[in-house]
Write a protein that holds these residues in place. Structure first.
Motif, short mmCIF file in Angstrom:
data_model
loop_
_atom_site.label_atom_id
_atom_site.label_comp_id
_atom_site.label_asym_id
_atom_site.label_seq_id
_atom_site.Cartn_x
_atom_site.Cartn_y
_atom_site.Cartn_z
N GLY A 43 0.91 -1.03 0.10
CA GLY A 43 0.12 -0.10 -0.13
C GLY A 43 0.86 1.15 0.14
O GLY A 43 2.06 1.18 0.04
N SER A 44 0.36 2.50 -0.03
CA SER A 44 1.21 3.65 -0.06
C SER A 44 1.51 4.25 1.41
O SER A 44 2.62 4.88 1.41
N THR A 45 1.02 3.81 2.54
CA THR A 45 1.21 4.67 3.77
C THR A 45 2.63 4.18 4.17
O THR A 45 3.37 4.87 4.67
N PRO A 46 3.28 2.91 4.02
CA PRO A 46 4.29 2.88 4.63
C PRO A 46 5.68 3.03 3.59
O PRO A 46 6.82 3.04 4.09
N VAL A 71 3.56 -9.25 4.70
CA VAL A 71 2.24 -9.60 5.40
C VAL A 71 1.45 -10.20 4.22
O VAL A 71 0.44 -11.03 4.56
N ASP A 72 1.27 -9.50 3.22
CA ASP A 72 0.62 -10.03 2.03
C ASP A 72 1.40 -9.42 0.83
O ASP A 72 2.18 -8.57 0.43
N GLU A 73 0.65 -10.00 -0.23
CA GLU A 73 1.14 -9.67 -1.83
C GLU A 73 -0.04 -9.54 -2.79
O GLU A 73 -0.87 -10.41 -2.43
N ARG A 74 0.05 -8.77 -3.79
CA ARG A 74 -0.89 -8.92 -4.73
C ARG A 74 -0.26 -9.99 -5.66
O ARG A 74 0.89 -10.16 -5.91
N CYS A 75 -1.33 -10.58 -6.32
CA CYS A 75 -0.54 -11.65 -7.34
C CYS A 75 -0.24 -11.37 -8.71
O CYS A 75 -1.05 -11.40 -9.71
N SER A 83 3.08 -4.33 -6.91
CA SER A 83 3.74 -5.53 -6.34
C SER A 83 4.32 -4.76 -4.97
O SER A 83 4.91 -3.84 -5.20
N ASN A 84 3.91 -5.29 -3.73
CA ASN A 84 4.54 -5.01 -2.52
C ASN A 84 5.85 -5.23 -2.41
O ASN A 84 6.37 -4.49 -1.80
N PHE A 85 6.23 -6.36 -3.00
CA PHE A 85 7.74 -6.58 -3.09
C PHE A 85 8.27 -5.44 -3.62
O PHE A 85 9.47 -5.08 -3.18
N GLY A 146 -11.56 -0.48 6.33
CA GLY A 146 -11.18 -1.45 7.32
C GLY A 146 -10.56 -2.81 7.31
O GLY A 146 -10.25 -3.49 8.06
N HIS A 147 -10.36 -3.03 5.99
CA HIS A 147 -9.45 -4.20 5.70
C HIS A 147 -7.86 -4.08 6.20
O HIS A 147 -7.42 -2.72 6.21
N THR A 148 -7.17 -5.02 6.63
CA THR A 148 -5.90 -4.83 6.80
C THR A 148 -5.23 -6.15 6.38
O THR A 148 -5.90 -7.13 5.85
N ALA A 149 -3.62 -6.11 6.04
CA ALA A 149 -3.13 -7.13 4.96
C ALA A 149 -4.02 -7.17 3.76
O ALA A 149 -4.66 -6.36 3.44
N SER A 150 -4.40 -8.60 3.44
CA SER A 150 -5.37 -8.83 2.35
C SER A 150 -6.52 -9.53 3.10
O SER A 150 -7.19 -10.59 2.21
N GLU A 199 -9.63 10.37 5.20
CA GLU A 199 -10.53 9.56 4.66
C GLU A 199 -10.61 8.17 5.50
O GLU A 199 -11.68 7.35 5.44
N LYS A 200 -9.78 8.16 6.49
CA LYS A 200 -9.99 6.83 7.24
C LYS A 200 -10.22 7.20 8.76
O LYS A 200 -10.54 6.08 9.49
N ALA A 201 -10.86 8.28 8.66
CA ALA A 201 -10.89 8.74 10.29
C ALA A 201 -12.41 8.14 10.65
O ALA A 201 -12.53 7.47 11.87
C1 6PG Z 1 -1.79 -3.89 0.42
C2 6PG Z 1 -1.86 -3.92 1.96
C3 6PG Z 1 -3.12 -3.49 2.52
C4 6PG Z 1 -2.73 -1.87 2.99
C5 6PG Z 1 -3.98 -1.14 3.06
C6 6PG Z 1 -3.68 0.34 3.11
O1 6PG Z 1 -1.36 -4.96 -0.10
O2 6PG Z 1 -2.47 -3.08 -0.11
O3 6PG Z 1 -0.92 -4.87 2.62
O4 6PG Z 1 -3.73 -3.83 3.46
O5 6PG Z 1 -2.19 -1.83 4.03
O6 6PG Z 1 -5.00 -1.23 1.60
O7 6PG Z 1 -3.47 0.75 1.96
P1 6PG Z 1 -2.74 2.46 1.81
O8 6PG Z 1 -1.74 2.45 2.79
O9 6PG Z 1 -2.57 2.50 0.54
O10 6PG Z 1 -3.95 3.45 2.23
#
Ligand code: 6PG
Length: 261
Positions: A43-46, A71-75, A83-85, A146-150, A199-201
């Motif tokens: 994702g973008s945050t980290p 933690v997770d990856e897109r296929c 790609s998270n990698f 409210g999702h986390t990881a996938s 937007e996440k508040a």
């Molecule tokens: C992913 C992440 C996912 C991400 C959230 C938040 O592969 O996308 O692991 O869980 O942490 O979607 O994404 P943003 O940081 O882009 O808001």
């Protein structure tokens, strides 16, 4: 539950606090047991965290001794824009020396079911154990849904009690993902959420201060059984929180520099 909620002025502060925490956790794990396992989200945050780590923490973090997992990856292939990698490879692995054998990538290009089983085996082999692995540090994000990881709202993957890694088809994005499961995340030693943006508040309020609605959100199901849960959020994301739940509120006025190093 051992939970800490830290509210900081902005995304830059969130990223800097997370980098300082990354250093603290990795140094103490390596000192304590000579090894350290870190699981990273995409994702973008980290992204800002990763660039701070690779620039300002090049020498203070023992990159050659840390094992990096995802933690997770897109296929998708590892050079794909989604790609998270790739995010970590470009921001960190291209700038600090993490030995190839310590980079435990999820092969997003492979068939999802087979890859989930393979990654599960790789994790069990690294932890030399049959039961639940205990990652020293797990970095998580949270979507506005409210999702986390996938792990997405309403998904059967939230009910998984045995598997460590699952293939997950996310209808909304029409994409297969591979994700650590709730039992693994909830067995983490330090589980850290990074959340930025107004937007996440609404969902952050429901997850941290909600009652019955909390369990509707996968992020609301993260309760480490033995470890510590740390939410590092910026003020826009925390704008609907009643301060009661916040353990550290370091508003812009206070100036956060004193906090780090
Ligand atoms: C992913 C992440 C996912 C991400 C959230 C938040 O592969 O996308 O692991 O869980 O942490 O979607 O994404 P943003 O940081 O882009 O808001």
């Amino acid at each position: 539950m051992n939970r800490e909620i830290i509210v900081l002025p902005d995304h830059e502060c969130v990223s800097r606090k997370a980098a300082s925490l990354f250093e603290d956790v990795t140094v103490s794990s390596l000192k304590g047991k000579g090894k350290c396992s870190v699981a990273l989200s995409g994702g973008s945050t980290p992204k800002r965290l990763f660039s701070i780590l690779a620039s300002e923490y090049r020498d203070s973090v023992a990159w050659s001794d840390i094992d990096l997992f995802w933690v997770d990856e897109r296929c998708v292939p590892p050079d794909h824009v989604e790609s998270n990698f790739r995010i970590v490879s470009e921001a960190v692995l291209s700038r600090v020396a993490v030995p190839e054998g310590r980079v435990h990538r999820i092969r997003g290009e492979a068939e999802p079911h087979g890859e989930a089983l393979r990654y599960e085996r790789e994790i069990m082999e690294w932890f030399h154990m049959g039961g639940l692995p205990c990652f020293d540090l797990i970095i998580l994000g949270m979507g506005a849904d409210g999702h986390t990881a996938s792990l997405f709202p309403g998904s059967d993957s939230l009910l998984e009690g045995d598997r460590l890694v699952l293939p997950v088809y996310e209808e909304k994005v029409k994409q297969w993902r591979i994700s650590l499961t709730l039992p693994v995340i909830n067995n983490g030693r330090s589980v850290v959420f990074l959340v930025s943006g107004k937007e996440k508040a609404p969902v952050l309020h429901d997850v941290l201060e909600g009652r019955e609605e909390t369990s509707r959100y996968p992020a609301g199901l993260i309760h480490p059984s033995q470890g510590k849960l740390i939410w590092i959020v910026d003020e826009p994301a925390a704008s609907k929180l009643r301060k009661s739940g916040v353990t550290h509120f370091i508003g812009a006025a206070k100036g956060y520099n004193r906090l780090f190093h």
